[in-house]
Design a protein around this motif. Structure first.
Motif, PDB file in Angstrom:
ATOM      1  N   GLN A  66     -10.901  -4.162   2.832  1.00 30.19           N
ATOM      2  CA  GLN A  66     -10.734  -3.049   1.603  1.00 30.19           C
ATOM      3  C   GLN A  66     -11.483  -1.219   2.009  1.00 30.19           C
ATOM      4  OE1 GLN A  66      -9.676  -4.938  -1.042  1.00 30.19           O
ATOM      5  NE2 GLN A  66      -9.026  -5.789   0.234  1.00 30.19           N
ATOM      6  N   CYS A  78      -6.678  -2.394   4.800  1.00 30.22           N
ATOM      7  CA  CYS A  78      -6.105  -3.332   3.278  1.00 30.22           C
ATOM      8  C   CYS A  78      -6.976  -4.409   3.862  1.00 30.22           C
ATOM      9  CB  CYS A  78      -5.013  -3.371   3.199  1.00 30.22           C
ATOM     10  SG  CYS A  78      -4.287  -2.123   2.560  1.00 30.22           S
ATOM     11  N   THR A 110      -9.467  -8.056  -2.955  1.00 33.27           N
ATOM     12  CA  THR A 110      -9.031  -7.179  -3.827  1.00 33.27           C
ATOM     13  C   THR A 110      -9.705  -7.026  -5.062  1.00 33.27           C
ATOM     14  OG1 THR A 110      -7.238  -8.109  -4.931  1.00 33.27           O
ATOM     15  CG2 THR A 110      -7.196  -7.380  -2.861  1.00 33.27           C
ATOM     16  N   GLU A 142      -8.575   0.693   3.132  1.00 28.88           N
ATOM     17  CA  GLU A 142      -8.606   0.964   2.066  1.00 28.88           C
ATOM     18  C   GLU A 142      -7.941   0.437   0.891  1.00 28.88           C
ATOM     19  OE1 GLU A 142      -6.825   4.497   1.750  1.00 28.88           O
ATOM     20  OE2 GLU A 142      -5.721   4.180   3.970  1.00 28.88           O
ATOM     21  N   ARG A 143      -7.820   0.497  -0.677  1.00 28.99           N
ATOM     22  CA  ARG A 143      -7.634  -0.899  -0.957  1.00 28.99           C
ATOM     23  C   ARG A 143      -6.386  -0.666  -1.842  1.00 28.99           C
ATOM     24  NH1 ARG A 143     -11.707  -3.715  -3.393  1.00 28.99           N
ATOM     25  NH2 ARG A 143     -13.523  -2.632  -3.984  1.00 28.99           N
ATOM     26  N   PRO A 144      -6.237  -1.804  -1.642  1.00 32.75           N
ATOM     27  CA  PRO A 144      -4.010  -2.207  -1.359  1.00 32.75           C
ATOM     28  C   PRO A 144      -3.352  -1.840  -3.127  1.00 32.75           C
ATOM     29  CG  PRO A 144      -5.250  -4.171  -1.069  1.00 32.75           C
ATOM     30  CD  PRO A 144      -6.696  -3.167  -1.663  1.00 32.75           C
ATOM     31  N   LYS A 163       0.695  -1.495   0.123  1.00 30.46           N
ATOM     32  CA  LYS A 163       0.032  -0.115   0.248  1.00 30.46           C
ATOM     33  C   LYS A 163       0.772   1.173   0.183  1.00 30.46           C
ATOM     34  CE  LYS A 163      -3.520   2.574  -0.012  1.00 30.46           C
ATOM     35  NZ  LYS A 163      -3.898   2.859  -1.255  1.00 30.46           N
TER      36      LYS A 163
END
Ligand SMILES: Nc1ncnc2c1ncn2[C@@H]1O[C@H](COP(=O)(O)OP(=O)(O)OP(=O)(O)O)[C@@H](O)[C@H]1O
Ligand SMILES: Nc1ncnc2c1ncn2[C@@H]1O[C@H](COP(=O)(O)OP(=O)(O)OP(=O)(O)O)[C@@H](O)[C@H]1O
Ligand code: SF4
Ligand SMILES: [Mg+2]
Ligand SMILES: [Mg+2]
Lengths: 326, 342
Positions: A66, A63, A83, A68-70, A15
Motif C-alpha cells: 500500500q 501496491c 486496500t 502505492e494505492r491500487p 494500478k
C-alpha cells in the motif's frame, strides 16, 4: 503451515498512473502499469516475478505494501484485506511485510551508522525498548547477515555494495517479518557477490520461515531461488506455474523467447543453440496494443491474437498461460 | 609472442599503466596490462566492477580524465602507430573514423539537442568529406543496416524519442558510419532487457562478420561473451589474470578467479543446484593492493608463496592460453577430477 489460507493473495490488482496534461504540457494519458494481476503466495515459499523493464513488477510490490494505492483490486494478507485500511491500521502490517531494494545505497540513510539504521525499526515499532538489549539485538542481526560487530560503527559509504545489501537485509529482518519483497536484490551487485547474497537469503528463509516475493529480470537467478514463477508482460501475468514446469515446459511464446535469450556461459553449447530473437521493441504501457499485448512481437501470432485479450487459463494442473495457442 | 604468425595484429596494447591520484592514494586502475586484437576478431575484456575495463578502453582512446587520471606507461600500437604518441589533432581522426565506440548508456554519448540525422551526417561530412546529400543517403542506409525501420522519418527525430534499444542501435550505426576497422564496445547491452540484449548482440556479430570489423567487447557478464567472443581476457584488480580462446577458457579455466566466476552463476542448461558456490570476500581496494597475487585473500587454492610474490602471466596450455597463478597446474587437475565425477 497454517491450513490452506495463503499468506498473501492478490486479486485483479490494477494500478493506473495519470501523466502529462499538467503545467509542463505533454499529452495527458494513462500509464496502465498493472492491469488485473492475480496470484497467491503460500507460507514459506518463494514466488519469482520476472519480466522486462517497465512491465510493472515494482509497482505490484509497492501496491502490496500500500505504498502505492491500487486503482482497483484486492490485496489479502493473512486473509485480511489491506486496500481499505488507513495508514494507522496498516502500521502493524508494514512490520510483517518488508522490502529489500535493488540499490542498497539509496535506501540507506547516509547520515546514520549501520548500528543506528538497524536500531531504528526496533525503536519505532517498540520491539526492543531497552538500550542494552537493543545493542545486543543489532549485533545479532549483523551476525545473521554475515557482518561483524564493528560494522555497526560504519556509515553506508564506508561499505562495499555487497555489504550494504547485507545491511538492507538485516534491517528488513529486524522487525521479524513474515513476508519480504525482494525487488531486484542482487541486480546491482557483482557476479562474484550475487551468489553470496542469494545463499544468505536462502539460509535466512530456512532459519526464520520467511516467505519471499522475488522480483528480478535474471531468469537463471529466479530459477535458482523460486518455488513458483510468474512472468509479466506489459502489466499482466502471462504465465504462472511451479519452477519446474515453467523452465521445462514453458507454454507462453514470450516465456519461451525470454528463456532462449538467456546467454549460457559455454561457447560450445551456444554455438549449437537455436534462438528465438524477438523483433520489435517493448510497447509502451501508455498505449498498449489491442488484443494480446504481445502480438506485435510474437513469432506465432494469428489474426485472432490482434482482436481478443487472451485469458490466463489453466493449461495443465497448476500451470496457467495467457495465450490462445498455448 | 601475443599472436600467432600469419594473422595480422590490428591493435596491440603493451604494458599499459593508468593511474588516478586521489585523496585516498594512487589508484592503479590499469596495472601493466598487455593484450591484442587481430583483424576481424572479437575479443572480450571481462571482470567485475572496478577492475579497470573502462579505464583500459579510455586509455587507448586517450580519453582518461586528467589531471587526476594519467596513462603513466606502455604503448598502444594501432596500424603501425603508437596512439599514445599521436598529437591531439591526429588522435581526433582516429576516434570515430578508425576506431568506433559504443558505450553502455547511449543517452550520455548522444547529443540530446541534435537530431538523429544530424549526429550521423556530421561525422560523415567531417571525417569522410561527404557532401550533405551523400551523407544523408548513407545515414538512411546505416539506420536500415542496424534494423531501425522507417529510417527517413527517424532521421528527423531526437534521441529522447528513441527507446533504449533503438538508441543503442543508433550508437552502433554511428560507430560503423566511417567504416572503422575496430569497434570498442563498453558494456553495450548491460542497460538493456534480455530480449533486446540478444537482438543487439546478434546485430553486432553479424555486422562485424559482414564488414570484417574487429571488436573489443567489455562486459562483466561471462554469459554474454560466450556466444560472441573469439578470445577472452579476464581482468582482476587492474591486471589480466587469464587469457584464452573462448572455448578453451570456459572448458578449462586455469585461474581460480575465472573458475570461481564460472561456478558462482546459476545456469539454465544445468540441473538446479541446492546451493550456489560464491567467491567469498570482497574485491580488493586498488590503492592498497597486496604485494603478491591480488586474489590471495579470496582464493581457495592459495599457498604461502601467493601473498609474497606476484604470479606472472605465463603459458599454461597451447593456443595462447595464459594464466597468472602459481597454482594453475593444480586447477587443471581439479577440473579433470570434477569432469570425471559428473
Ligand atoms: N509514479 C509513476 N507515475 C507514472 N508512471 C509510473 C509511475 N511508477 C511507475 N510508472 C510506470 O509504470 C510502468 C511500470 O513500472 P515499474 O517500475 O513497475 O516496472 P518494473 O517492471 O519494475 O521495471 P524495472 O524492471 O525497470 O524495474 C512503467 O511504464 C513506469 O514508467
Ligand atoms: N576519475 C577517477 N578517479 C579516481 N579513480 C577512478 C576514476 N575513474 C576510475 N577510477 C577507478 O579506477 C578503477 C577502474 O575503473 P573502471 O571504470 O575501469 O572499472 P570497470 O572495470 O569499467 O568497472 P565497471 O564494471 O563498474 O564499469 C576503479 O577502481 C575506479 O574506482
Ligand atoms: S597465485 Fe595463489 S592466490 Fe593467486 S590465484 Fe593462484 S593460487 Fe590463488
Ligand atoms: Mg522495478
Ligand atoms: Mg566500466
Amino acid at each position: 503451515m497454517t491450513g490452506d489460507v495463503p499468506l498473501l493473495e492478490v486479486r485483479n490488482l490494477v494500478k493506473h498512473f495519470h501523466v502529462g496534461g499538467g503545467l509542463f504540457g505533454g499529452r495527458a494519458g494513462i500509464v496502465r502499469a498493472v492491469e488485473g494481476v492475480s496470484f497467491e503466495i503460500r507460507r514459506g515459499e518463494t514466488l519469482g516475478l520476472v519480466g522486462e523493464s517497465g512491465c510493472g513488477k515494482t509497482t505490484v510490490g509497492r501496491c502490496l505494501l500500500q505504498l502505492e494505492r491500487p486503482t482497483s483490486g484486492q490485496v489479502l494478507f493473512e486473509g485480511r484485506e489491506l486496500t481499505t485500511l488507513g495508514d494507522e491500521e496498516l502500521r502493524p502490517i508494514r512490520r510483517r511485510v518488508q522490502v529489500i531494494f535493488q540499490d542498497p545505497y539509496s535506501s540507506l540513510n547516509p547520515r546514520m551508522t549501520v548500528g543506528q539504521i538497524l536500531a531504528e525499526p526496533l525503536m519505532v515499532h517498540g520491539i526492543v525498548v531497552d538500550r542494552e538489549r537493543r545493542a545486543a539485538r543489532v549485533r545479532e542481526l549483523l551476525s545473521h547477515v554475515g557482518l561483524l560487530p564493528q560494522h555497526a560503527h560504519r556509515y553506508p559509504h564506508q561499505l562495499s555494495g555487497g555489504q550494504r545489501q547485507r545491511v538492507g537485509i538485516a534491517r528488513a529482518l529486524a522487525v521479524e517479518p513474515a513476508l519480504i519483497i525482494c525487488d531486484e536484490p542482487v541486480s546491482a551487485l557483482d557476479v562474484s557477490i550475487q551468489a553470496q547474497i542469494i545463499n544468505l537469503l536462502e539460509d535466512l528463509q530456512a532459519g526464520f520461515g520467511l516467505t519471499y516475493l522475488f522480483v528480478a529480470h535474471d531468469l537463471s537467478v529466479v530459477r535458482h531461488i523460486s518455488d513458483r514463477v510468474a512472468v509479466m508482460y506489459l502489466g499482466r501475468i502471462v504465465e504462472i506455474t511451479d519452477r519446474k514446469s515453467l523452465y521445462d515446459v514453458p507454454r507462453h511464446p514470450y516465456t519461451k523467447a525470454l528463456l532462449s535469450a538467456v546467454p549460457i556461459p559455454d561457447p560450445a553449447l551456444e554455438a549449437e543453440r537455436e534462438r528465438v530473437v524477438l523483433g520489435g521493441e517493448v510497447p509502451s504501457p501508455l498505449n498498449p496494443p489491442a488484443g494480446c499485448a504481445f502480438h506485435p512481437r510474437c513469432p506465432i501470432a494469428i489474426d485472432r491474437c490482434r482482436e481478443a485479450l487472451p485469458e490466463l487459463r489453466e493449461i495443465t494442473t497448476g500451470h496457467r498461460a495467457a495465450c490462445i495457442l498455448a | 609472442m601475443l599472436h600467432s604468425a600469419g594473422v595480422s595484429t590490428l591493435l596491440s596494447v603493451e604494458n599499459l599503466q593508468t593511474h588516478f591520484v586521489t585523496r585516498g592514494g594512487v589508484v592503479r586502475a590499469v596495472d601493466d596490462v598487455s593484450w591484442d586484437v587481430e583483424e576481424g576478431e572479437t575479443v572480450a575484456l571481462v571482470g567485475e566492477s572496478g577492475c579497470g575495463k573502462s579505464v583500459s578502453a579510455l586509455s587507448i582512446m586517450r580519453l582518461v580524465a586528467g589531471p587526476a587520471g594519467r596513462v603513466v606507461g606502455g604503448r598502444v600500437h594501432f596500424k603501425g602507430r603508437d596512439l599514445l604518441q599521436l598529437s591531439e589533432e591526429e588522435m581526433r581522426r582516429v576516434r570515430g573514423r578508425e576506431i568506433g565506440m559504443v558505450f553502455q548508456e547511449p543517452m550520455t554519448s548522444l547529443n540530446p539537442v541534435l537530431s538523429i540525422g544530424r549526429q550521423l551526417t556530421e561525422g560523415l561530412e567531417i571525417h569522410l568529406g561527404m557532401t550533405p546529400g551523400a551523407a544523408r543517403r548513407r545515414a538512411v542506409e546505416l539506420l536500415g543496416m542496424v534494423g531501425i525501420p522507417d529510417s527517413e522519418r527517424r532521421l528527423t527525430q531526437y534521441p529522447h524519442q528513441f527507446s533504449g534499444g533503438m538508441r543503442q542501435r543508433m550508437m552502433i550505426a554511428m560507430a560503423l558510419a566511417c567504416k572503422p576497422s575496430l569497434i570498442l564496445a563498453d558494456e553495450p547491452t548491460t542497460a538493456l532487457d534480455v530480449t533486446i540484449q540478444a537482438q543487439i548482440l546478434e546485430l553486432m556479430k553479424d555486422l562485424s562478420r559482414r564488414f570484417g570489423v574487429a571488436m573489443l567487447i567489455i562486459t562483466h557478464n561471462l554469459g554474454v561473451v560466450a556466444r560472441y567472443a573469439d578470445r577472452v581476457n579476464v581482468m582482476y584488480a587492474g591486471r589480466i589474470i587469464e587469457r584464452a580462446t573462448a572455448r578453451e577458457l570456459y572448458a578449462r579455466p586455469r585461474h581460480p578467479y575465472t573458475l570461481g566466476l564460472l561456478r558462482s552463476v546459476p545456469r539454465l542448461d544445468e540441473p538446479r543446484r541446492a546451493r550456489l558456490d560464491p567467491i567469498e570476500g570482497q574485491p580488493p581496494d586498488l590503492t592498497r593492493l597486496p604485494q603478491g597475487c591480488a586474489f590471495t585473500p579470496r582464493c581457495a587454492f592459495s599457498v604461502a608463496r601467493c601473498s609474497a610474490e606476484p604470479p606472472p602471466l605465463a603459458p599454461v596450455a597451447d593456443g595462447g592460453h595464459v594464466s597468472a597463478c602459481w597454482e594453475s597446474a593444480r586447477l587443471d587437475r581439479a577440473a579433470a577430477r570434477s569432469a570425471a565425477a559428473s
